[in-house]
Design a protein around this motif. Structure first.
Motif, PDB file in Angstrom:
ATOM      1  N   THR A  48      34.037  30.479  44.414  1.00  0.00           N
ATOM      2  CA  THR A  48      34.548  31.663  43.718  1.00  0.00           C
ATOM      3  C   THR A  48      35.828  31.305  42.972  1.00  0.00           C
ATOM      4  O   THR A  48      36.745  30.715  43.546  1.00  0.00           O
ATOM      5  CB  THR A  48      34.835  32.797  44.714  1.00  0.00           C
ATOM      6  N   GLU A  49      35.883  31.641  41.692  1.00  0.00           N
ATOM      7  CA  GLU A  49      37.087  31.419  40.900  1.00  0.00           C
ATOM      8  C   GLU A  49      38.014  32.625  41.021  1.00  0.00           C
ATOM      9  O   GLU A  49      37.570  33.768  40.940  1.00  0.00           O
ATOM     10  CB  GLU A  49      36.729  31.176  39.436  1.00  0.00           C
ATOM     11  N   VAL A  50      39.303  32.349  41.210  1.00  0.00           N
ATOM     12  CA  VAL A  50      40.286  33.410  41.429  1.00  0.00           C
ATOM     13  C   VAL A  50      41.498  33.157  40.531  1.00  0.00           C
ATOM     14  O   VAL A  50      41.949  32.015  40.383  1.00  0.00           O
ATOM     15  CB  VAL A  50      40.734  33.466  42.907  1.00  0.00           C
ATOM     16  N   SER A  51      42.029  34.220  39.959  1.00  0.00           N
ATOM     17  CA  SER A  51      43.193  34.137  39.074  1.00  0.00           C
ATOM     18  C   SER A  51      44.281  35.082  39.545  1.00  0.00           C
ATOM     19  O   SER A  51      43.999  36.150  40.086  1.00  0.00           O
ATOM     20  CB  SER A  51      42.780  34.517  37.647  1.00  0.00           C
TER      21      SER A  51
ATOM     22  N   ARG B   9      40.306  31.995  34.501  1.00  0.00           N
ATOM     23  CA  ARG B   9      39.128  32.782  34.130  1.00  0.00           C
ATOM     24  C   ARG B   9      38.490  33.451  35.346  1.00  0.00           C
ATOM     25  O   ARG B   9      37.423  34.056  35.237  1.00  0.00           O
ATOM     26  CB  ARG B   9      38.098  31.900  33.418  1.00  0.00           C
ATOM     27  N   GLY B  10      39.127  33.340  36.504  1.00  0.00           N
ATOM     28  CA  GLY B  10      38.545  33.871  37.727  1.00  0.00           C
ATOM     29  C   GLY B  10      38.787  35.352  37.933  1.00  0.00           C
ATOM     30  O   GLY B  10      39.489  36.019  37.165  1.00  0.00           O
ATOM     31  N   ARG B  11      38.203  35.855  39.014  1.00  0.00           N
ATOM     32  CA  ARG B  11      38.436  37.234  39.443  1.00  0.00           C
ATOM     33  C   ARG B  11      39.905  37.390  39.811  1.00  0.00           C
ATOM     34  O   ARG B  11      40.501  36.506  40.427  1.00  0.00           O
ATOM     35  CB  ARG B  11      37.557  37.534  40.656  1.00  0.00           C
ATOM     36  N   ARG B  12      40.491  38.505  39.433  1.00  0.00           N
ATOM     37  CA  ARG B  12      41.919  38.699  39.683  1.00  0.00           C
ATOM     38  C   ARG B  12      42.186  38.918  41.175  1.00  0.00           C
ATOM     39  O   ARG B  12      41.555  39.741  41.822  1.00  0.00           O
ATOM     40  CB  ARG B  12      42.459  39.877  38.883  1.00  0.00           C
ATOM     41  N   PHE B  13      43.122  38.157  41.699  1.00  0.00           N
ATOM     42  CA  PHE B  13      43.521  38.291  43.096  1.00  0.00           C
ATOM     43  C   PHE B  13      44.264  39.604  43.297  1.00  0.00           C
ATOM     44  O   PHE B  13      45.087  40.001  42.472  1.00  0.00           O
ATOM     45  CB  PHE B  13      44.434  37.126  43.477  1.00  0.00           C
ATOM     46  N   ASP B  14      43.944  40.307  44.395  1.00  0.00           N
ATOM     47  CA  ASP B  14      44.620  41.567  44.675  1.00  0.00           C
ATOM     48  C   ASP B  14      44.785  41.738  46.182  1.00  0.00           C
ATOM     49  O   ASP B  14      44.378  40.880  46.976  1.00  0.00           O
ATOM     50  CB  ASP B  14      43.865  42.752  44.058  1.00  0.00           C
TER      51      ASP B  14
ATOM     52  N   MET C  78      41.657  41.502  48.332  1.00  0.00           N
ATOM     53  CA  MET C  78      41.193  40.155  48.595  1.00  0.00           C
ATOM     54  C   MET C  78      42.047  39.484  49.667  1.00  0.00           C
ATOM     55  O   MET C  78      41.535  38.760  50.527  1.00  0.00           O
ATOM     56  CB  MET C  78      41.208  39.311  47.314  1.00  0.00           C
TER      57      MET C  78
ATOM     58  N   ASP D 291      46.509  37.403  33.847  1.00  0.00           N
ATOM     59  CA  ASP D 291      46.100  36.980  32.508  1.00  0.00           C
ATOM     60  C   ASP D 291      47.159  36.098  31.858  1.00  0.00           C
ATOM     61  O   ASP D 291      47.793  36.468  30.849  1.00  0.00           O
ATOM     62  CB  ASP D 291      45.820  38.207  31.639  1.00  0.00           C
TER      63      ASP D 291
END
Length: 248
Positions: A145-148, A106-111, A114, A151
C-alpha cells in the motif's frame, strides 16, 4: 537490567509493537522517535524499531540500489531485485498481520484513522522511497500500500516514516500517561480540537473564557464541542462535510 541497542536488530521483544524501516539512511533512526514519550516507550519495550539498511542488499562492488528508468527519463529508480531481497529479509522476522507500506507522494493520504488501525496491528514495515521511486513490480508483487503525508514531495520517505510512526506509537497502550488525551484531540471524532488555555488567568490583557473557570463540567463540554465545530467548519470544510454526513 542491561542497556539495549535501540538501533540494532535485537531479539524480538514479546508483545512489543514491531516497526521496520527499509531505508538508505538507517542512521536517521530513531531520530526524534528516540525522545519524549515515543523514546520512553522504546526504552520500555512497548515498541521495537528495526532500521533495515537497503544498501546492504545492493549489487556489485559499489552496492548499487538503483538504475535508469525503463523508457528513458530523468533520475534513477530503486531496483526490484535489491528491494525484493531487503523485503524478504525484513519480513522473515515480522509477525503475520503487519502491513507493508511504501511512502510515496502518489499514495493514499495518511490520517488519524490509519494511525489508529496501525496501532491495532502487530507492527508495520515501512519502505522509504528515494530518487524517482520504486520499480512498480515490487509494489504489485508484495501488494504494498502506498501512503503519503500530503500533496507535496520530499527528498525521501524517512521524514514521513518518522511522522507516521510517531502518530501511531502514541496510540499504543501505556504510551500516553492519560489515555483520555487521545479521545479529545483533533480528528478523534472527525473534528479539529477546541482551543486550550492554562494559567495565568489573564495574560497580555486576554483572559481565559469564563466558562472554563466555572467548574461546571457539562457547560465546559458543550463549549468545547461548539468551539471544535466552529473551527472545523471554518478551517477544514472537507472534514466538516464528512462530519455532518456521518451516520447518527
Amino acid at each position: 537490567m542491561k542497556p539495549r541497542n535501540l538501533m540494532g536488530p535485537d531479539e524480538t521483544l514479546a508483545r512489543a509493537w514491531q516497526a521496520q524501516v527499509i531505508t538508505l539512511f538507517p542512521e536517521a533512526f530513531p531520530g526524534i522517535l528516540g525522545h519524549s514519550l515515543t523514546g520512553k516507550a522504546l526504552k520500555e519495550g512497548r515498541w521495537q524499531l528495526q532500521p533495515v539498511p537497503l544498501r546492504d542488499f545492493g549489487e556489485g562492488k559499489h552496492r548499487n540500489v538503483d538504475d535508469t528508468p525503463a523508457g528513458g527519463g530523468a533520475g534513477m529508480v530503486l531496483r526490484p531485485d535489491v528491494m525484493g531481497a531487503a523485503i524478504e529479509a525484513a519480513r522473515a522476522g515480522m509477525p503475520a498481520g503487519a502491513p507493508i507500506l511504501y511512502l510515496s507522494p502518489r499514495g493514499r493520504r495518511f490520517d488519524q484513522a490509519m494511525a489508529r488501525d496501525l496501532a491495532t496491528r502487530p507492527g508495520v514495515t515501512l519502505i522509504c522511497g528515494r530518487f524517482e521511486g520504486l520499480d512498480q513490480r515490487v509494489l504489485d508483487h508484495y501488494r504494498i500500500t502506498e501512503v503519503s503525508l500530503g500533496d507535496y514531495v520530499l527528498t525521501g520517505g524517512e521524514i514521513a516514516a518518522q511522522a507516521m510512526l510517531d502518530a501511531t506509537v502514541r496510540l499504543l497502550p501505556g504510551v500516553l500517561g492519560n489515555a483520555a488525551s487521545t479521545e479529545e484531540e483533533s480528528f478523534s471524532e472527525g473534528l479539529l480540537e477546541h482551543p486550550q488555555y492554562t494559567r495565568p488567568a489573564e495574560w497580555q490583557g486576554l483572559e481565559i473564557p469564563e466558562v472554563l473557570m466555572s467548574g461546571h463540567h457539562g457547560e465546559i463540554a458543550k463549549w468545547r464541542r461548539a468551539q471544535a465545530e466552529d473551527l472545523t467548519r471554518q478551517r477544514r470544510p472537507d472534514l466538516w462535510a464528512a462530519y455532518k454526513g456521518r451516520p447518527e
